[in-house]
Design a protein around this motif. Structure first.
Motif, PDB file in Angstrom:
ATOM      1  N   PHE A   6      -4.841   9.109   3.933  1.00 45.87           N
ATOM      2  CA  PHE A   6      -5.494   8.009   4.666  1.00 45.87           C
ATOM      3  C   PHE A   6      -4.897   7.894   6.069  1.00 45.87           C
ATOM      4  O   PHE A   6      -5.621   7.834   7.064  1.00 45.87           O
ATOM      5  CB  PHE A   6      -5.287   6.678   3.923  1.00 45.87           C
ATOM      6  CG  PHE A   6      -6.331   6.365   2.894  1.00 45.87           C
ATOM      7  CD1 PHE A   6      -7.626   6.035   3.282  1.00 45.87           C
ATOM      8  CD2 PHE A   6      -6.029   6.367   1.540  1.00 45.87           C
ATOM      9  CE1 PHE A   6      -8.598   5.725   2.341  1.00 45.87           C
ATOM     10  CE2 PHE A   6      -7.002   6.066   0.587  1.00 45.87           C
ATOM     11  CZ  PHE A   6      -8.284   5.745   0.991  1.00 45.87           C
ATOM     12  N   GLY A  12      -4.617   3.353   6.551  1.00 41.99           N
ATOM     13  CA  GLY A  12      -5.343   3.076   5.302  1.00 41.99           C
ATOM     14  C   GLY A  12      -6.226   1.830   5.371  1.00 41.99           C
ATOM     15  O   GLY A  12      -7.434   1.895   5.108  1.00 41.99           O
ATOM     16  N   GLY A  36       0.697   0.481  -6.306  1.00 42.32           N
ATOM     17  CA  GLY A  36       1.130   1.084  -5.043  1.00 42.32           C
ATOM     18  C   GLY A  36       0.238   0.621  -3.899  1.00 42.32           C
ATOM     19  O   GLY A  36      -0.869   0.107  -4.125  1.00 42.32           O
TER      20      GLY A  36
HETATM   21  O1  KG4 Z   1       3.313   1.384  -1.412  1.00 40.81           O
HETATM   22  P1  KG4 Z   1       3.315   1.277   0.075  1.00 40.81           P
HETATM   23  O2  KG4 Z   1       3.279  -0.118   0.651  1.00 40.81           O
HETATM   24  O3  KG4 Z   1       4.573   1.982   0.696  1.00 40.81           O
HETATM   25  C1  KG4 Z   1       4.826   3.330   0.784  1.00 40.81           C
HETATM   26  O4  KG4 Z   1       4.906   4.034  -0.243  1.00 40.81           O
HETATM   27  O5  KG4 Z   1       4.986   3.772   1.963  1.00 40.81           O
HETATM   28  O6  KG4 Z   1       2.037   2.099   0.590  1.00 40.81           O
HETATM   29  C2  KG4 Z   1       1.736   2.207   1.939  1.00 40.81           C
HETATM   30  C3  KG4 Z   1       0.454   2.990   2.025  1.00 40.81           C
HETATM   31  C4  KG4 Z   1       0.096   3.419   3.443  1.00 40.81           C
HETATM   32  O7  KG4 Z   1      -0.237   4.784   3.416  1.00 40.81           O
HETATM   33  C5  KG4 Z   1      -1.142   2.561   3.761  1.00 40.81           C
HETATM   34  O8  KG4 Z   1      -2.049   3.154   4.662  1.00 40.81           O
HETATM   35  C6  KG4 Z   1      -1.758   2.447   2.395  1.00 40.81           C
HETATM   36  O9  KG4 Z   1      -0.654   2.238   1.529  1.00 40.81           O
HETATM   37  N1  KG4 Z   1      -2.705   1.338   2.287  1.00 40.81           N
HETATM   38  C7  KG4 Z   1      -4.025   1.521   2.137  1.00 40.81           C
HETATM   39  C8  KG4 Z   1      -4.610   0.231   2.134  1.00 40.81           C
HETATM   40  N2  KG4 Z   1      -3.609  -0.691   2.284  1.00 40.81           N
HETATM   41  C9  KG4 Z   1      -2.448   0.015   2.376  1.00 40.81           C
HETATM   42  N3  KG4 Z   1      -4.749   2.645   2.001  1.00 40.81           N
HETATM   43  C10 KG4 Z   1      -6.078   2.509   1.862  1.00 40.81           C
HETATM   44  N4  KG4 Z   1      -6.705   1.305   1.846  1.00 40.81           N
HETATM   45  C11 KG4 Z   1      -6.018   0.157   1.986  1.00 40.81           C
HETATM   46  N5  KG4 Z   1      -6.650  -1.017   1.960  1.00 40.81           N
END
Ligand code: KG4
Length: 341
Positions: A173, A187, A277
């Motif tokens: 994403f 994302g 996640g």
């Molecule tokens: O679990 P997380 O907060 O932390 C990490 O593992 O880094 O995930 C962050 C990820 C990022 O890649 C962000 O773009 C994605 O979650 N993300 C999304 C959305 N909200 C957060 N991806 C797609 N659609 C969303 N609504």
């Protein structure tokens, strides 16, 4: 407070969110999150800046979590903290704070695997009759760093059935969004744009990986080449097509995720599927998983959006389960940057 109540303070500091939460007997009393905007201008999390921001945030965030829970710190039974995986400097702040506070209060500390926390976030209840999954269940854990299908047999018995062999879904994403000139993290922007676009407008490569593993690097390259070729012919291509590009990208990611999830369901015969996640905040994925479960007669657990990103409620929850088993952590244990389930 009944003397047999178990009250856990959870602390999360694995990446760029400083969070503290209080859970009493499995019920959430407070969940405070301070996000760090300092990274926005760098297009990604800067580890050193993250550690410094955690140091500034940790005392007010813990203080707010205790106050909002309506308890005093002497009511705490134990302190659970994220020990890893994550950024070492960030983890050190939460770990050191948990150790210091627990020594002052003479209560145990409990180390929590961040990935377990995401899975166990489905057990966080706001009220006693909130439903929670029954074991065993499958959890599709999708974040910026992970894309895994996990068979959860018990709170402390999890097996990874499939994982990404290259990029995580969140990276797909974010990197494709960056190619489109969208801000980091991309994302949520793709999610918003996708709602207005045609998911069949563009077709991108899908991986052919055996078993239950994922791969997203081919999609990323295919997306990049599509844009590069089209921009040669029309410099405004992205601007004119951004909603369709976002919708087609999101639909491809959903297809890839659900293809392996369906195989995992067939293989394990479980009847409950959960997602977790950061990427599980995605509207398209949430709807697709809910519909998939309905079609297959499965029970779906789609987390509240507040529990999809990094949060201490899930850490306190995992800590609560470990507390019941008297599974405490020694003071000489240190954080780890990398680990599996
Ligand atoms: O679990 P997380 O907060 O932390 C990490 O593992 O880094 O995930 C962050 C990820 C990022 O890649 C962000 O773009 C994605 O979650 N993300 C999304 C959305 N909200 C957060 N991806 C797609 N659609 C969303 N609504």
């Amino acid at each position: 407070m009944a003397s047999d109540s178990v009250t856990i303070l959870g602390i999360e500091s694995s990446c760029d969110d400083t969070s503290a939460a209080v859970i009493r007997d499995g019920i959430l009393l407070s969940n405070v999150i301070a996000s760090q905007s300092v990274h926005e201008e760098y297009g990604g999390v800067v580890p050193e800046l993250a550690s410094r921001a955690h140091q500034q945030n940790i005392v007010p965030v813990v203080d707010a979590a205790i106050r909002r829970a309506g308890i005093c710190k002497e009511d705490l039974s134990a302190i659970a903290f994220t020990r890893g995986p994550g950024l070492l400097g960030s983890l050190l702040v939460g770990t050191s704070f948990a150790k210091g506070m627990s020594l002052g209060l003479r209560i145990p500390i409990i180390d929590v695997n961040h990935l377990h926390g995401h899975v166990l976030s489905h057990f966080v209840r706001r009220k006693a009759d909130d439903r929670v999954p029954e074991f065993p269940f499958l959890c599709l854990l999708i974040s910026g760093g992970n894309s895994q299908i996990i068979l959860v047999r018990a709170y402390n018995d999890m097996e990874i059935l499939g994982r990404t062999i290259d990029d995580a879904a969140g990276e797909a994403f974010d990197k494709c969004a960056k190619t489109m000139g969208l801000p980091y993290p991309g994302g949520p922007h793709i999610d918003r744009l996708a709602a207005e676009g045609d998911a069949r407008a563009f077709r991108f490569a899908r991986p052919h990986i055996p078993g239950l593993d994922y791969s997203f690097s081919g999609l990323k390259t295919s997306f990049l080449y599509t844009l590069r070729d089209a921009i040669r012919l029309d410099a405004d291509f992205v601007e004119k097509n951004k909603a369709d590009l976002a919708a087609s990208l999101q639909a491809t990611i959903i297809d890839i995720l659900l293809d392996k999830l369906a195989k995992a369901v067939d293989l394990t015969c479980v009847n409950t599927v959960a997602i977790g996640g950061g990427v599980s905040a995605n509207s398209g994925i949430r709807t697709a998983v809910a519909e998939f479960c309905e079609r297959r007669g499965l029970t779906a657990f789609i987390p509240e959006r507040a529990f999809t990103t990094d949060n201490a409620a899930m850490v306190a929850m995992a800590g609560y389960f470990k507390y019941l088993d008297r599974d405490f952590c020694a003071y000489d244990e240190v954080p780890y940057a990398r680990t599996s389930i």
